[in-house]
Scaffold this motif. Structure first.
Motif, PDB file in Angstrom:
ATOM      1  N   LYS A  42      41.611 -23.040  30.799  1.00  0.00           N
ATOM      2  CA  LYS A  42      41.207 -21.651  31.067  1.00  0.00           C
ATOM      3  C   LYS A  42      41.992 -20.662  30.219  1.00  0.00           C
ATOM      4  O   LYS A  42      41.490 -19.605  29.879  1.00  0.00           O
ATOM      5  CB  LYS A  42      41.337 -21.314  32.548  1.00  0.00           C
ATOM      6  N   HIS A  43      43.235 -20.970  29.855  1.00  0.00           N
ATOM      7  CA  HIS A  43      44.021 -20.077  29.005  1.00  0.00           C
ATOM      8  C   HIS A  43      43.607 -20.212  27.539  1.00  0.00           C
ATOM      9  O   HIS A  43      43.881 -19.314  26.754  1.00  0.00           O
ATOM     10  CB  HIS A  43      45.521 -20.364  29.123  1.00  0.00           C
ATOM     11  N   ARG A  47      37.880 -15.290  24.196  1.00  0.00           N
ATOM     12  CA  ARG A  47      37.156 -14.154  24.762  1.00  0.00           C
ATOM     13  C   ARG A  47      36.615 -13.291  23.620  1.00  0.00           C
ATOM     14  O   ARG A  47      36.915 -13.542  22.459  1.00  0.00           O
ATOM     15  CB  ARG A  47      38.092 -13.356  25.653  1.00  0.00           C
ATOM     16  N   ASP A  50      39.109 -12.035  21.086  1.00  0.00           N
ATOM     17  CA  ASP A  50      39.643 -13.134  20.266  1.00  0.00           C
ATOM     18  C   ASP A  50      38.682 -13.441  19.121  1.00  0.00           C
ATOM     19  O   ASP A  50      39.093 -13.628  17.972  1.00  0.00           O
ATOM     20  CB  ASP A  50      39.822 -14.408  21.103  1.00  0.00           C
ATOM     21  N   PRO A  90      43.652 -18.309  21.512  1.00  0.00           N
ATOM     22  CA  PRO A  90      43.162 -17.200  22.336  1.00  0.00           C
ATOM     23  C   PRO A  90      44.343 -16.362  22.821  1.00  0.00           C
ATOM     24  O   PRO A  90      45.413 -16.874  23.112  1.00  0.00           O
ATOM     25  CB  PRO A  90      42.474 -17.900  23.513  1.00  0.00           C
ATOM     26  N   LYS A  92      44.945 -14.872  25.552  1.00  0.00           N
ATOM     27  CA  LYS A  92      45.417 -15.186  26.906  1.00  0.00           C
ATOM     28  C   LYS A  92      46.428 -16.334  26.873  1.00  0.00           C
ATOM     29  O   LYS A  92      47.363 -16.369  27.663  1.00  0.00           O
ATOM     30  CB  LYS A  92      44.242 -15.536  27.810  1.00  0.00           C
ATOM     31  N   CYS A  93      46.265 -17.244  25.934  1.00  0.00           N
ATOM     32  CA  CYS A  93      47.200 -18.360  25.780  1.00  0.00           C
ATOM     33  C   CYS A  93      48.584 -17.829  25.394  1.00  0.00           C
ATOM     34  O   CYS A  93      49.594 -18.216  25.976  1.00  0.00           O
ATOM     35  CB  CYS A  93      46.678 -19.322  24.721  1.00  0.00           C
ATOM     36  N   TRP A  95      49.724 -14.908  25.958  1.00  0.00           N
ATOM     37  CA  TRP A  95      50.231 -14.039  27.010  1.00  0.00           C
ATOM     38  C   TRP A  95      50.609 -14.778  28.270  1.00  0.00           C
ATOM     39  O   TRP A  95      51.183 -14.188  29.175  1.00  0.00           O
ATOM     40  CB  TRP A  95      49.190 -12.971  27.363  1.00  0.00           C
ATOM     41  N   TYR A  96      50.293 -16.062  28.388  1.00  0.00           N
ATOM     42  CA  TYR A  96      50.597 -16.767  29.628  1.00  0.00           C
ATOM     43  C   TYR A  96      52.062 -17.194  29.640  1.00  0.00           C
ATOM     44  O   TYR A  96      52.500 -17.971  28.794  1.00  0.00           O
ATOM     45  CB  TYR A  96      49.704 -17.999  29.825  1.00  0.00           C
ATOM     46  N   ALA A 124      49.412  -6.251  22.927  1.00  0.00           N
ATOM     47  CA  ALA A 124      48.467  -5.898  23.993  1.00  0.00           C
ATOM     48  C   ALA A 124      47.769  -4.584  23.664  1.00  0.00           C
ATOM     49  O   ALA A 124      46.550  -4.451  23.858  1.00  0.00           O
ATOM     50  CB  ALA A 124      49.191  -5.797  25.331  1.00  0.00           C
ATOM     51  N   TYR A 127      45.307  -5.285  20.883  1.00  0.00           N
ATOM     52  CA  TYR A 127      44.203  -6.081  21.417  1.00  0.00           C
ATOM     53  C   TYR A 127      43.225  -5.171  22.165  1.00  0.00           C
ATOM     54  O   TYR A 127      42.009  -5.310  22.042  1.00  0.00           O
ATOM     55  CB  TYR A 127      44.750  -7.164  22.332  1.00  0.00           C
TER      56      TYR A 127
END
Length: 133
Positions: A42-43, A47, A50, A90, A92-93, A95-96, A124, A127
């Motif tokens: 999911k990470h 999106r 991206d 991505p 989100k990856c 940022w995790y 961020a 983005y």
């Protein structure tokens, strides 16, 4: 693709490349001893922003295995960590940050932690701008 998108994408790529060694230092200390795979599919899902970023850089978006369960390990995970360069992952990856990684960041070198945090905030913001284009 607008010229502004390309400029933002280049700024993001620069920041991701620049921050990667600092982030990798923390993940190298924390991730090998972890019992939970937090690098989940999911990470690693691309999106819209991206895709915009990679296309603005003239890069083909990596094809994903759409049948993989989202709660399972990311398909880009190899024995030594992610096989994709950070700037191609991505967002989100990147940022995790799991709890142990956040703790290490906060307990580590304050100057380095502030630098990583500032870079992540700048990314961020960029983005978010990319999504407005």
């Amino acid at each position: 693709m607008t010229e502004k998108c390309t400029i933002i994408a280049l700024q993001l790529k620069r920041l991701l490349i620049e921050s990667s060694p600092m982030i990798e230092e923390y993940t190298a200390a924390i991730c090998p001893g972890c019992s939970d795979v937090c690098c989940r599919q999911k990470h690693g899902t691309f999106r819209e922003n991206d895709i915009l970023c990679l296309r603005a850089l003239g890069v083909e978006v990596p094809k994903r295995d759409q049948g993989r369960p989202l709660d399972g390990p990311c398909e880009w995970m190899g024995p030594g960590g992610c096989v994709q360069p950070r700037w191609m992952r991505p967002f989100k990856c990147t940022w995790y940050f799991c709890e142990p990684l956040l703790a290490a960041l906060n307990e580590g070198h304050p100057r380095k932690a502030r630098r990583v945090s500032a870079m992540l905030q700048e990314m961020a913001d960029l983005y978010g701008e990319l999504g407005k284009e």
